[in-house]
Design an enzyme around this catalytic site. Sequence first.
Site, PDB file in Angstrom:
ATOM      1  N   ARG A 191       0.836  -1.205   0.000  1.00  0.00           N
ATOM      2  CA  ARG A 191       0.000   0.000   0.000  1.00  0.00           C
ATOM      3  C   ARG A 191       0.873   1.258   0.000  1.00  0.00           C
ATOM      4  O   ARG A 191       0.556   2.241  -0.673  1.00  0.00           O
ATOM      5  CB  ARG A 191      -0.948  -0.006   1.209  1.00  0.00           C
ATOM      6  N   GLU A 193     -15.864   6.948   6.215  1.00  0.00           N
ATOM      7  CA  GLU A 193     -15.059   6.242   7.219  1.00  0.00           C
ATOM      8  C   GLU A 193     -14.841   7.154   8.426  1.00  0.00           C
ATOM      9  O   GLU A 193     -15.222   8.332   8.401  1.00  0.00           O
ATOM     10  CB  GLU A 193     -13.714   5.826   6.613  1.00  0.00           C
ATOM     11  N   ARG A 219      10.259  18.586  -8.051  1.00  0.00           N
ATOM     12  CA  ARG A 219      11.510  18.273  -8.777  1.00  0.00           C
ATOM     13  C   ARG A 219      12.734  18.840  -8.079  1.00  0.00           C
ATOM     14  O   ARG A 219      13.858  18.417  -8.323  1.00  0.00           O
ATOM     15  CB  ARG A 219      11.432  18.809 -10.210  1.00  0.00           C
ATOM     16  N   LYS A 235      -2.612   6.992   1.192  1.00  0.00           N
ATOM     17  CA  LYS A 235      -2.305   7.293   2.593  1.00  0.00           C
ATOM     18  C   LYS A 235      -1.189   8.336   2.612  1.00  0.00           C
ATOM     19  O   LYS A 235      -0.008   8.019   2.800  1.00  0.00           O
ATOM     20  CB  LYS A 235      -1.914   6.004   3.322  1.00  0.00           C
TER      21      LYS A 235
HETATM   22  N1  PMP Z   1      -9.063   5.001   7.180  1.00  0.00           N
HETATM   23  C1  PMP Z   1      -8.119   5.920   7.433  1.00  0.00           C
HETATM   24  C2  PMP Z   1      -8.351   7.329   7.017  1.00  0.00           C
HETATM   25  C3  PMP Z   1      -6.935   5.563   8.097  1.00  0.00           C
HETATM   26  O1  PMP Z   1      -5.995   6.476   8.357  1.00  0.00           O
HETATM   27  C4  PMP Z   1      -6.762   4.220   8.507  1.00  0.00           C
HETATM   28  C5  PMP Z   1      -5.525   3.822   9.267  1.00  0.00           C
HETATM   29  N2  PMP Z   1      -4.448   3.554   8.432  1.00  0.00           N
HETATM   30  C6  PMP Z   1      -7.762   3.283   8.201  1.00  0.00           C
HETATM   31  C7  PMP Z   1      -8.903   3.716   7.538  1.00  0.00           C
HETATM   32  C8  PMP Z   1      -7.615   1.837   8.561  1.00  0.00           C
HETATM   33  O2  PMP Z   1      -6.632   1.223   7.765  1.00  0.00           O
HETATM   34  P1  PMP Z   1      -5.741   0.032   8.324  1.00  0.00           P
HETATM   35  O3  PMP Z   1      -6.690  -1.020   8.782  1.00  0.00           O
HETATM   36  O4  PMP Z   1      -4.936  -0.406   7.157  1.00  0.00           O
HETATM   37  O5  PMP Z   1      -4.927   0.559   9.432  1.00  0.00           O
END
Ligand code: PMP
Length: 291
Positions: A50, A182, A103, A149
């Site tokens: 990832r 989320e 750059r 991320k």
């Molecule tokens: N959503 C967000 C915005 C996050 O920062 C995270 C944490 N990384 C997650 C979901 C959950 O992802 P993971 O289970 O891979 O930690």
Amino acid sequence: MLVNLNGKLVSKEDAKISVFDHGLLYGDGVFEGIRIYDGNIFRLKEHIDRLYNSAKFIMLDIGMSKEQMIKETIKVVSASKIRNGYIRLVVTRGVGDLGLDPRKCSKPTYFIIVDNIKLYPEEFYKKGLEITTVAIRRNISEALNPQVKSLNYLNNILAKIEAINHGSFEAVMINEQGYVTEATGDNIFIVKNGQLFTTPPYIGVLEGITRETVIEIANSLKIKTHEKIMTRYDLYTADECFLTGTAAEVIPVVKIDARVINDGTPGSITKKIIREFKKKTKILGVKVKYD
Ligand code: PMP
């Protein structure tokens, strides 16, 4: 506590980067949060994959192979002697000038911190969490795709601040169309009529590795799982609800915007998934040899 800073193991006090680093100046970089359970780096390969996908999206050449990054991660965990903890792996665009042109940054900076983390107080894992939907909208995918991320977490931080101002520990973000996305650092699941539902990545959420693990667990338990576009209505009328994330793990939710879920106690399917998740944490991943 130890830090691997560009390949060198240093103490917390010596782990310093330049004020000209674009990770700091512009949030120009990517990161991962990874857990260590009993000397097992949970799903390390998936996290590294990832990380490299996030880097590819922002056109950041990490400058080393995934295998090398895995080695550097294991190196610092092993030297830290931490068997149960949390890894923060960050890659920034590196040092540049005061303009935002990437750059000008000739070499990325990376650092890997090994430490401990506690996201929510322990009691909430037993009695469940109260969460709030907030006014701040989740970034739209065409602006800054939540599947990346990146070091730019202000969207999530603003949502967190809003939840805290409401006396709540966690926020659920809604997108521009009014659909549930989320929490600030976690994915969201609900249970309805014995089946599991979570939001699809294309709605604008991070494809959580804990989320993926929970879907695998549900499949093995023969619990049907669906990716579903949801509104607040689906949350308020859910039979059960829980959040998933590396730092949060799997945490039950018992109240959403003052609507009580499952009589205010963690549901049976949620509890079953938590039990199974705990087992997986010791199995899936890379075992560390400590010196
Ligand atoms: N959503 C967000 C915005 C996050 O920062 C995270 C944490 N990384 C997650 C979901 C959950 O992802 P993971 O289970 O891979 O930690």
